[in-house]
Write a protein that holds these residues in place. Structure first.
Motif, PDB file in Angstrom:
ATOM      1  N   ASP A 149       8.663   2.588   3.722  1.00 23.06           N
ATOM      2  CA  ASP A 149       7.301   3.016   4.034  1.00 23.06           C
ATOM      3  C   ASP A 149       6.787   3.982   2.971  1.00 23.06           C
ATOM      4  O   ASP A 149       7.571   4.630   2.272  1.00 23.06           O
ATOM      5  N   ALA A 150       5.469   4.087   2.890  1.00 18.19           N
ATOM      6  CA  ALA A 150       4.856   4.911   1.845  1.00 18.19           C
ATOM      7  C   ALA A 150       5.343   6.366   1.903  1.00 18.19           C
ATOM      8  O   ALA A 150       5.648   6.966   0.869  1.00 18.19           O
ATOM      9  N   THR A 151       5.448   6.923   3.111  1.00 18.26           N
ATOM     10  CA  THR A 151       5.867   8.326   3.208  1.00 18.26           C
ATOM     11  C   THR A 151       7.303   8.487   2.721  1.00 18.26           C
ATOM     12  O   THR A 151       7.624   9.456   2.027  1.00 18.26           O
ATOM     13  N   ALA A 183       7.676   8.095  -1.156  1.00 19.37           N
ATOM     14  CA  ALA A 183       7.356   9.306  -1.910  1.00 19.37           C
ATOM     15  C   ALA A 183       8.549  10.263  -1.924  1.00 19.37           C
ATOM     16  O   ALA A 183       8.879  10.843  -2.961  1.00 19.37           O
ATOM     17  N   LEU A 209      -6.189  -4.545  -8.154  1.00 19.02           N
ATOM     18  CA  LEU A 209      -5.750  -3.767  -6.995  1.00 19.02           C
ATOM     19  C   LEU A 209      -6.944  -3.294  -6.178  1.00 19.02           C
ATOM     20  O   LEU A 209      -7.899  -2.757  -6.730  1.00 19.02           O
ATOM     21  N   PRO A 210      -6.888  -3.467  -4.869  1.00 18.97           N
ATOM     22  CA  PRO A 210      -7.927  -2.828  -4.062  1.00 18.97           C
ATOM     23  C   PRO A 210      -7.667  -1.318  -4.081  1.00 18.97           C
ATOM     24  O   PRO A 210      -6.519  -0.897  -4.069  1.00 18.97           O
ATOM     25  N   ALA A 211      -8.713  -0.534  -4.162  1.00 12.76           N
ATOM     26  CA  ALA A 211      -8.510   0.912  -4.263  1.00 12.76           C
ATOM     27  C   ALA A 211      -9.277   1.613  -3.163  1.00 12.76           C
ATOM     28  O   ALA A 211     -10.356   1.193  -2.761  1.00 12.76           O
ATOM     29  N   LEU A 212      -8.692   2.698  -2.681  1.00  9.98           N
ATOM     30  CA  LEU A 212      -9.319   3.438  -1.604  1.00  9.98           C
ATOM     31  C   LEU A 212     -10.444   4.318  -2.145  1.00  9.98           C
ATOM     32  O   LEU A 212     -11.507   4.445  -1.548  1.00  9.98           O
ATOM     33  N   SER A 244       3.870   4.327 -13.404  1.00  8.60           N
ATOM     34  CA  SER A 244       3.286   5.140 -14.468  1.00  8.60           C
ATOM     35  C   SER A 244       3.096   6.579 -13.992  1.00  8.60           C
ATOM     36  O   SER A 244       3.086   7.514 -14.786  1.00  8.60           O
ATOM     37  N   HIS A 245       2.983   6.743 -12.684  1.00  7.95           N
ATOM     38  CA  HIS A 245       2.868   8.078 -12.126  1.00  7.95           C
ATOM     39  C   HIS A 245       4.172   8.838 -12.281  1.00  7.95           C
ATOM     40  O   HIS A 245       4.200  10.041 -12.460  1.00  7.95           O
ATOM     41  N   HIS A 278       7.311  -3.569  -9.315  1.00  8.11           N
ATOM     42  CA  HIS A 278       6.126  -4.396  -9.515  1.00  8.11           C
ATOM     43  C   HIS A 278       4.876  -3.531  -9.425  1.00  8.11           C
ATOM     44  O   HIS A 278       3.780  -4.014  -9.635  1.00  8.11           O
ATOM     45  N   PRO A 297       0.842   1.403 -10.852  1.00  4.72           N
ATOM     46  CA  PRO A 297       0.398   2.784 -10.682  1.00  4.72           C
ATOM     47  C   PRO A 297       1.552   3.706 -10.291  1.00  4.72           C
ATOM     48  O   PRO A 297       1.675   4.822 -10.817  1.00  4.72           O
ATOM     49  N   LEU A 298       2.413   3.226  -9.415  1.00 13.21           N
ATOM     50  CA  LEU A 298       3.542   4.042  -8.977  1.00 13.21           C
ATOM     51  C   LEU A 298       4.444   4.420 -10.142  1.00 13.21           C
ATOM     52  O   LEU A 298       4.796   5.578 -10.346  1.00 13.21           O
TER      53      LEU A 298
END
Lengths: 245, 283, 304
Positions: free
Chosen positions: B183-185, B188, B254-257, B216-217, B210, B213-214
């Motif tokens: 999960d995202a939490t 991280a 990518l869809p972005a928020l 490169s962050h 894949h 953004p993750l």
């Protein structure tokens, strides 16, 4: 089009969904977002009729749903699964998969309907007699969507429809879903763990945690950061953090 | 420690000839966090695994140079490879459900890994394992020590997996989609843990994912792979300046928020991307 | 569907990537399976032996130089010769003719057993696996009861209780052979029941009968066919064993197992008399095993 009130789902002693409710207007989309085990897929399976162990009220087009659904329910409501590798029969061609709903509902003109369905999801006619293992992941998901549309439903339940796909393929499938909705006036319920995907397709989003829907928020409020529940805020933060690279 | 890859190619024999999965890849990895990003079938996992010579049966690997800290991987015998694999370089896989032994407790597995590489007694191994569990920031190491893999959550399982890989004090950690099943939490937290461990131990890390953004962050440097070839290398935070149309395409679809798009951009794949720069020999 | 003439275009028509009709796609699929199968030389050899023996049995009246029942007591236990290719038995009957006619009995029994066992096991297994609950518990306990007995002993008891003969031998073998098929079909059904593609079929509104018949059984069929071919040899051996023990085909009917049984006292002096039917049993069993291996390679979905 869809109305759910006080829905509970129990598996034995596990209380997986604890009294949630939401509504979706005809032609609208509702997104459910949450982490694994939050109960988001369970809601969808109860709505689709795959899971009979629920209590509460669920209405589709004004008609209350019972445990056992008749054929007319399955003409009205269809579902697309997460894993396009698992949701297609491994030994049946695309043609056979698309013909199945037609046979079950006694619909005629198979040839024309199948070719039209393939065209609608932008699959070349050559894929008609292929087996699932001869198709790419994105093509399989298109077949699954075409199959769901064969009986001309009004509601499409989407269970993580793009999370098994590469991002470039995800974009194509999301665009396809948006086009289909516009063309056919479909009502969507989309379940995903990806907040950005849900907000992209759905104007209203429900956030689930531990079997409860902790917040219902419009996509616009979500984008603007006008969230109430800490879990929503946390999910939003994790999602936007990476976008600002 | 330095990994040198020059002109690496990996091919599989098929009914109609060789099929190339990795083509003319060159990379140098020092004590840093390198991300390898690509879609399924881009050859990102194969490239990283070639360092451990853990390739599927039938794979044919050629390279001008492939070395780990001066050791020639192309020529090394099995015992030399064993000294690298799991000892000087660890591998973390996507799903701990499949990479942990289901009938051994998490603690026993870490202790075994510890003993295999440190040659200590049972008591020392137990202490070593508890220490490793604490290092991967598990709040209740005693409970996790005695738990079987099916009793652990995905994130906890991945921490146990990382603890196991840390037992021999590796110099390089290869993480193949370590958070894709999480999960995202939790994702991280695991990434923060990896970052912290790398900084504290001075390890090198190769993160395969894949998720552009993750990566490169998180990484110092990112190599973007397409059809078995590295199409672009970017420094940290240079994502906005990416030049290659494939990298740009990956970002735009990518869809972005934060910035809604009424319609997602669809990538138009150019066959030239797979061919590489003009003049490059086709492997 | 267009008709074409030369073999080259036939193959193109079958192997095309873009079949124009369902029939063409289906035949193309069958042709591909056949092509994969023919690449396996051992399996082809097995198939050839089976086809040859089946043909020989079918054409026995044409091929046999003598009546298998005619006795010639002046010429007992003769060595193979130009007149009697495989020699004669203890009553002077021609062994070659008896092997040919015996093939009808033995292979006929096998076909009858398979035709009964496979659908029975499949039906019981799929029903138990798909519906679960009480149906599953009931059917599987019955299966366990049958599995608890040694195969040959149960068959013997059954035949002895009725009356020795080919028909009762067939039913006896069926009675003892179905449980493993039911188990296999149940295991496959259980693993298929929870898959998304079966859920997708349920969501089209199809009834359970349709799901089992059209979607689950076709997937079980591959492994079942493989299992049946591999089991053929043991069915033949059980049939032969029953014959050998006098519980199967009754004299003077020429059955391979019974032939060995009656000729076993000559094994030291006239060894060929019991050996020849033994070789026939051995050959057909081996052929079925080779065929089964080949079929598994092309049919079993797990290998793909």
């Amino acid at each position: 089009m869809i109305e759910i009130k006080d829905l509970h789902v129990r598996f034995g002693a596990v209380h997986a969904v604890r009294g949630i409710g939401f509504g979706v207007p005809r032609g609208g989309s509702f997104g459910i977002v949450g982490e694994s085990g939050s109960g988001k897929s369970t809601v969808l399976r109860a709505l689709s009729g795959l899971n009979p162990d629920w209590t509460g009220t669920m209405k589709v087009a004004g008609q209350a749903l019972t445990r056992n659904r008749g054929k007319d329910f399955f003409r009205r409501v269809q579902m697309v699964f997460q894993d396009p590798y698992g949701s297609l029969h491994p030994r049946q061609t695309v043609d056979r998969a698309l013909a199945e709903p037609l046979i079950v509902h006694g619909m005629d003109d198979h040839e024309k309907r199948i070719l039209r369905a393939l065209a609608e999801v932008a699959l070349p006619p050559a894929t008609r007699f292929r087996f699932p293992h001869q198709l790419s992941g994105g093509q399989r998901q298109r077949v699954a969507i075409a199959r769901a549309l064969m009986a001309e439903p009004e509601v499409l339940l989407l269970d993580e429809p793009t999370s098994a796909l590469d991002v470039s393929v995800q974009a194509e499938v999301l665009n396809l879903l948006a086009d289909l909705q516009e063309r056919r006036d479909l009502t969507y319920v989309l379940v995903s763990h990806n907040l950005a995907v849900v907000a992209h397709l759905c104007p209203m989003v429900g956030v689930m945690q531990g079997g409860e829907m902790v917040e219902q928020v419009s996509a616009a409020d979500l984008r603007a950061g006008r969230t109430v529940h800490p879990h929503t805020t946390e999910l939003r933060r994790l999602s936007t953090e990476l976008e600002e690279a | 420690m330095q990994v040198d890859i020059r002109n690496l190619s990996i091919a599989f024999p098929t009914a109609t000839g060789l099929s190339h999965a990795v083509r003319n890849v060159s990379l140098t990895i020092g004590n840093e966090k390198l991300g390898i990003v690509g879609e399924s079938g881009s050859g990102k996992s194969l490239t990283a695994r070639s360092i451990l010579r853990l390739l599927p049966r039938g794979a044919r690997m050629t390279a001008d140079k492939l070395s780990f800290d001066g050791i020639d991987i192309l020529k090394a015998d099995e015992s030399a490879m064993r000294a690298i694999r799991g000892k000087r370089a660890g591998l973390i896989l996507q799903d701990p459900k499949y990479s942990l032994n289901p009938v051994m407790t998490a603690g026993a597995q870490i202790a075994e890994a510890w003993r295999m590489h440190r040659k200590g007694g049972a008591r020392e191994a137990h202490e070593g394992a508890m220490d490793l569990l604490a290092q991967v920031k598990i709040n209740d190491p005693a409970r996790v020590f005695g738990a079987y893999p099916h009793e652990l959550s995905g994130g906890m399982g991945q921490r146990v997996m990382i603890a196991m890989m840390l037992a021999p004090d590796p110099e390089l950690l290869i993480a193949d989609e370590p958070t894709s099943a999480l999960d995202a939490t939790v994702q991280a937290e695991i990434l923060r843990l990896l970052e912290d461990l790398v900084a504290r131990r001075g390890m090198a890390l190769i993160l395969i994912s894949h998720d552009l953004p993750l990566v490169s962050h998180f990484c110092d440097r990112v190599a973007v792979m397409y059809a078995g070839r590295i199409v672009e290398e970017l420094g940290a935070g240079e994502l906005a300046q990416a030049k290659h149309p494939y990298t740009r395409g990956l970002l735009e679809c990518l869809p972005a928020l934060s910035h809604p798009r009424p319609r997602l951009a669809v990538m138009k794949r150019d066959p030239a991307w797979a061919e590489g720069p003009p003049g490059a020999p086709l492997a | 569907m267009s008709t074409t003439t030369s073999p080259q275009t036939w193959r193109d028509w079958l192997l095309t990537d873009t079949p124009a009709s369902r029939a063409q796609a289906a035949w193309g699929g069958r042709y591909r399976l056949w092509r994969d199968f023919t690449a396996n030389k051992l399996a082809m050899a097995g198939l050839a032996v089976i086809v040859a023996m089946a043909l020989a049995a079918l054409l026995a009246p044409l091929l046999a130089p003598y009546d298998p029942g005619v006795q010639d007591l002046t010429n007992r236990l003769a060595r193979p010769s130009a007149a009697h290719w495989l020699g004669t038995d203890e009553l002077g009957r021609d062994l070659y003719a008896r092997i040919l006619f015996g093939g009808r009995v033995t292979l006929g029994m096998v076909v009858a057993v398979v035709a009964l066992v496979a659908p029975l096991g499949l039906a019981i297994g799929c029903i138990a696996g798909y519906y679960g609950g009480i149906a599953d518990r009931l059917l599987m306990r019955v299966t366990d009861v049958f599995l608890a007995f040694p195969r040959l002993i149960l068959a013997l008891a059954f035949v002895a209780a009725i009356k020795p003969g080919i028909t009762s031998a067939i039913f006896a073998i069926v009675l003892t052979a179905w449980p493993p098929y039911a188990r296999l079909a149940r295991a496959e059904t259980l693993s298929l029941r929870g898959t998304d593609f079966i859920a997708a079929v349920r969501l089209t509104g199809a009834g359970s009968a349709r799901i089992v018949l059209r979607h689950i059984i076709p997937l079980c069929l591959g492994s079942l066919v493989v299992r049946v071919t591999l089991d053929m040899s043991s069915i033949i051996l059980t049939a032969a064993s029953l014959g050998f023990l006098g519980m199967g085909a009754q004299p003077p009917s020429p059955e391979w197992g019974a032939m060995i049984a009656t000729a076993r006292r000559f094994i030291l002096d006239q060894w060929w008399v019991p050996t020849i039917p033994g070789v026939a049993i051995f050959l057909i069993s081996l052929a079925f095993n080779l065929l089964g291996d080949g079929l598994r390679d092309v049919l079993d979905p797990k290998q793909r």
